[in-house]
Design an enzyme around this catalytic site. Structure first.
Site, PDB file in Angstrom:
ATOM      1  N   LYS A  32       8.696  -8.904   2.452  1.00  0.00           N
ATOM      2  CA  LYS A  32       7.511  -9.595   2.995  1.00  0.00           C
ATOM      3  C   LYS A  32       6.686 -10.224   1.876  1.00  0.00           C
ATOM      4  CE  LYS A  32       5.928  -5.871   4.976  1.00  0.00           C
ATOM      5  NZ  LYS A  32       7.011  -4.977   4.623  1.00  0.00           N
ATOM      6  N   THR A  33       6.391  -9.424   0.850  1.00  0.00           N
ATOM      7  CA  THR A  33       5.577  -9.951  -0.251  1.00  0.00           C
ATOM      8  C   THR A  33       6.337 -11.074  -0.954  1.00  0.00           C
ATOM      9  OG1 THR A  33       4.559  -7.785  -0.492  1.00  0.00           O
ATOM     10  CG2 THR A  33       4.314  -9.298  -2.330  1.00  0.00           C
ATOM     11  N   ASP A 218      -1.236 -10.668   2.851  1.00  0.00           N
ATOM     12  CA  ASP A 218      -0.276  -9.566   2.697  1.00  0.00           C
ATOM     13  C   ASP A 218      -0.919  -8.282   3.229  1.00  0.00           C
ATOM     14  OD1 ASP A 218       2.016  -8.233   2.042  1.00  0.00           O
ATOM     15  OD2 ASP A 218       1.854  -8.508  -0.121  1.00  0.00           O
ATOM     16  N   GLU A 219      -0.105  -7.309   3.582  1.00  0.00           N
ATOM     17  CA  GLU A 219      -0.586  -6.006   4.082  1.00  0.00           C
ATOM     18  C   GLU A 219      -1.567  -6.212   5.241  1.00  0.00           C
ATOM     19  OE1 GLU A 219       0.759  -3.377   2.863  1.00  0.00           O
ATOM     20  OE2 GLU A 219       1.334  -3.820   0.798  1.00  0.00           O
ATOM     21  N   GLN A 249       3.039   0.938   8.174  1.00  0.00           N
ATOM     22  CA  GLN A 249       2.378   1.231   6.905  1.00  0.00           C
ATOM     23  C   GLN A 249       0.861   1.084   6.998  1.00  0.00           C
ATOM     24  OE1 GLN A 249       4.477  -0.012   3.177  1.00  0.00           O
ATOM     25  NE2 GLN A 249       5.724  -1.202   4.582  1.00  0.00           N
ATOM     26  N   ARG A 610       8.843   3.791  -1.356  1.00  0.00           N
ATOM     27  CA  ARG A 610       8.586   3.221  -2.687  1.00  0.00           C
ATOM     28  C   ARG A 610       9.813   3.376  -3.586  1.00  0.00           C
ATOM     29  NH1 ARG A 610       5.966  -0.095  -1.175  1.00  0.00           N
ATOM     30  NH2 ARG A 610       6.415   0.814   0.837  1.00  0.00           N
TER      31      ARG A 610
END
Ligand code: ATP
Ligand code: MG
Length: 679
Positions: A32-33, A218-219, A249, A610
């Protein structure tokens, strides 16, 4: 140079989607990022001026990394003029230019927690309502929450069931009025006022809509209502708004983040193109399978399928440790072993935990073994103010001639020795050439010293002298430290000063960690005394990293330590997810948060995802609390990970020569985890 062929078809579709709003909803590590950075590069290659591009992320670190990645792809000069920022820094920019329209001057100051705290305490005193140290905290907490929901002072409705809220209804308008008189805003105002500006002044809204033709967030799952409103205003009519996120998330509900923002997006932006990404490029098959197995236990979520073609990889190792110190030691052993075995750098390792106070044992062990590390989103343990304050006391007790430490604590917590009195004492000490400590013992001789201050100095001297005696008993060092902390009432002082009760709680927990540090010292030292303990701590003071030199810290090859919250969006070849115990993960929440097991599970999911190549899960059978050992239960999330993905070890020295027997004993503990939680 950026090449569209480096993307999969769905990513490419998202990157080349130039007109209309776009929602990219996808699991961890699916790129995504990367889609955002590539989309920025692509837009520039298509001739879109840099000034028209806006990208918003959640932390300064994420914003910096994104800007760096974009520069690598298209070059510094081509990136010049675009805005890659956090919500807060974007709002500061806008307010610096236009805040005069709201009656503020452009050189406004931004109030930090301590300033806010002081102001609210003054206001409470003015209305005669201050009757407890936590009132100001609670009032501020509710004001902040109101601002996050765009509730202005005149709109605030007290809730009959909540006694503090009627106080808030009185204080909130006064608080805002005072801030304005001081030409100051607080952190939440930055967002609220920007929204207000854009709503009240259509010309400004038009200006920014035209300026930022292309917006990326983002996020997105962690936006709160005021951030959402801001995005809507900035998107205006053209709505080339691209948001990327993962509902699994969402970990900031306690700060007002609203997962409904994702669900409502398609409704609010009717022509939204929705793209899903399903391939994970970050983690091995085993890590991904564990993450999927844990998160599927959450009830309310958008079902997602994540797959990887990178192979199963190593099994996830679950290390059951004896206690917190053993946990830290085992992490170090694994770092040494893996670094050597797979030729890794220290920078390839991350140690993650749920609460910042868990970092203490790891920091000590890392320093002990001379392994460089960086602590993200928190201060080094022994650099924390609350720890330095206690250490300053201990140093003064040990050596009252140490005037730096003595001055640090002479009036902390406040005991009525004001600045002018301290000045007088210092002047007298240098005029007469006697030490400060000696002056304090005969403070009546200092000119213009009033009785109240003299009495306060007397009690201070008495306190230090009494504990000089108490600390001389080596067998009672731990108890003495505990008694001393209670007598000092530093915890109450911290709650009084800290706006955010969560932060206050953490700072008090940190001080309690110092007791654990003392208890480890006592165990390891044959002839313990206060001086020895202080020497040990002073060694930790000797920083091997450049102080306050964040940039050089980032470039250093160092193990990363951070909380699960700050690990969002990042990735590491080897991850240690520590404290896999009930009470840590899931965390025993404070009274200000409603216990939300789903959010804790999402945090666990963030932690697992992560890891790129190897994941270690660690937990302790017992831990120290106030210096005493306490039994711990394994985290319920462990039992949600299928057995075949895990390799378990108790980490104890082998007692039997039969490896089957050892494996069986490790398994039998593990088998119990499921039973403990009835599934
Ligand atoms: P998170 O949800 O944790 O924020 P994310 O969806 O933003 O994750 P990224 O950080 O963008 O994921 O990407 C994860 C990793 O996968 C990165 O190392 C990235 O470079 C890599 N990656 C993403 N897409 C591709 C691709 N098409 N080919 C190769 N690697 C990729
Ligand atoms: Mg990301």
């Amino acid at each position: 140079m950026f090449d569209l062929n480096s993307l999969n078809p769905q990513q490419r579709e998202a990157v080349t989607h130039n007109k209309g709003s776009l929602l990219l909803l996808a699991g961890a590590g699916s790129g995504k990022t990367r889609v955002i950075t590539c989309r920025i590069a692509h837009l520039r290659q298509q001739g879109v001026p840099a000034e028209q591009i806006l990208a918003v992320t959640f932390t300064n670190k994420a914003a910096r990394e994104m800007a760096e990645r974009v520069q690598e792809m298209i070059g510094r000069s081509s990136a010049k003029g675009m805005v890659i920022a956090t919500f807060h820094s974007l709002c500061v920019r806008i307010l610096k230019t236009h805040i005069n329209r709201l009656g503020f001057k452009k050189n406004f100051s931004i109030y930090a927690a301590a300033d806010q705290q002081r102001l609210v305490r003054d206001l409470l005193r003015e209305i005669g309502a201050e009757n407890g140290s936590s009132d100001a905290d609670q009032v501020l907490w509710r004001i902040s929450s109101a601002k996050n929901h765009l509730i202005f002072p005149d709109q605030y409705q007290p809730d009959g069931r909540d006694p503090i809220s009627s106080l808030v209804a009185t204080i909130y308008p006064r608080y805002q009025k005072s801030l304005k008189a001081f030409n100051a805003v607080d952190f939440d105002d930055l967002l609220m006022f920007t929204v207000q500006l854009l709503e009240q002044y259509p010309d400004l809204q038009k200006h920014y809509c035209e300026r930022f033709q292309y917006q990326m967030v983002d996020e997105y799952q962690d936006t709160n209502p005021v951030q959402y409103r801001l995005l809507k205003l900035l998107a205006g009519g053209h709505s080339n708004l691209c948001v990327v996120g993962d509902d699994d998330q969402s970990i900031y509900a306690f700060r007002g983040a609203d997962i409904a923002n994702i669900l409502d997006f398609e409704h609010d932006f009717p022509d939204t193109k929705v793209i899903k990404l399903e391939q994970n490029y970050r983690s091995t098959g085993n890590i991904l399978a564990a993450a999927n197995a844990v998160i599927k236990n959450n009830q309310k979520r958008k079902e997602k399928v994540l797959w990887t073609d990178s192979g199963a990889g190593a099994k996830i190792e679950y290390l059951l440790c004896e206690d917190g110190e053993d946990e830290a030691r085992q992490v170090m052993e694994k770092i040494h072993a893996e670094k050597y075995r797979r030729n890794l750098n220290y920078g390839d390792f991350a140690i993650l935990y749920r609460t910042n106070s868990q970092s203490r044992a790891f920091e000590e062990q890392l320093r002990y073994e001379n392994i460089p590390y960086v602590l993200i989103g928190g201060q080094q343990f022994f650099d924390r103010k609350e720890i330095k304050d206690v250490v300053a006391y201990l140093k003064t007790i040990q050596n009252p001639a140490d005037e730096v430490n003595l001055l640090r604590i002479l009036n902390y917590p406040k005991r009525g020795i004001g600045e002018s009195s301290i000045d007088r004492i210092i002047r007298y000490s240098s005029d007469k050439n006697i030490s400060l400590w000696n002056v304090l013992q005969q403070v009546n001789q200092v000119p213009e010293m009033n009785d109240r201050t003299a009495t306060a100095c007397g009690s201070f001297v008495d306190l230090i002298q009494r504990y000089r005696k108490h600390f001389k008993q080596p067998l009672r060092l731990l108890e003495t430290l505990q008694e001393f902390l209670i007598e000092l009432k530093l915890a109450a002082e911290i709650y009084r000063q800290e706006k955010d009760p969560q932060v206050a709680k953490r700072r008090v927990e940190n001080q309690e960690e110092l007791l654990n540090s003392m208890s480890v010292y006592l165990e390891r030292t044959p002839q313990p005394d206060l001086a020895g303990f202080l020497d040990r701590i002073s060694l930790f003071d000797d920083e091997n990293l450049g102080k306050n030199d964040k940039e050089s810290k980032l470039k250093l090859d160092a193990v990363t330590l951070m909380s699960l919250h700050s690990s969002k969006g990042l990735e590491f070849p080897v991850v240690f997810l520590t404290g896999m115990e009930e009470g840590f993960l899931p965390h025993k929440k404070s009274i200000y948060e409603t216990f939300d097991i789903d959010e804790e599970r999402r945090l666990c999911y963030v932690g697992i995802t992560r890891a790129k190549q190897q994941l270690f899960l660690l937990g302790a059978q017992q831990r120290r609390k106030y210096g005493k050992l306490e039994q711990r239960e394994a985290s319920r999330f462990l039992s949600e990970i299928p057995e075949d993905l895990l390799q378990k070890s108790t980490g104890e020295k082998p007692r039997s020569s039969n490896p089957d027997e050892e494996a069986a004993s490790a398994n039998s503990f593990f088998d119990n985890i499921g039973q403990m939680f009835g599934d």
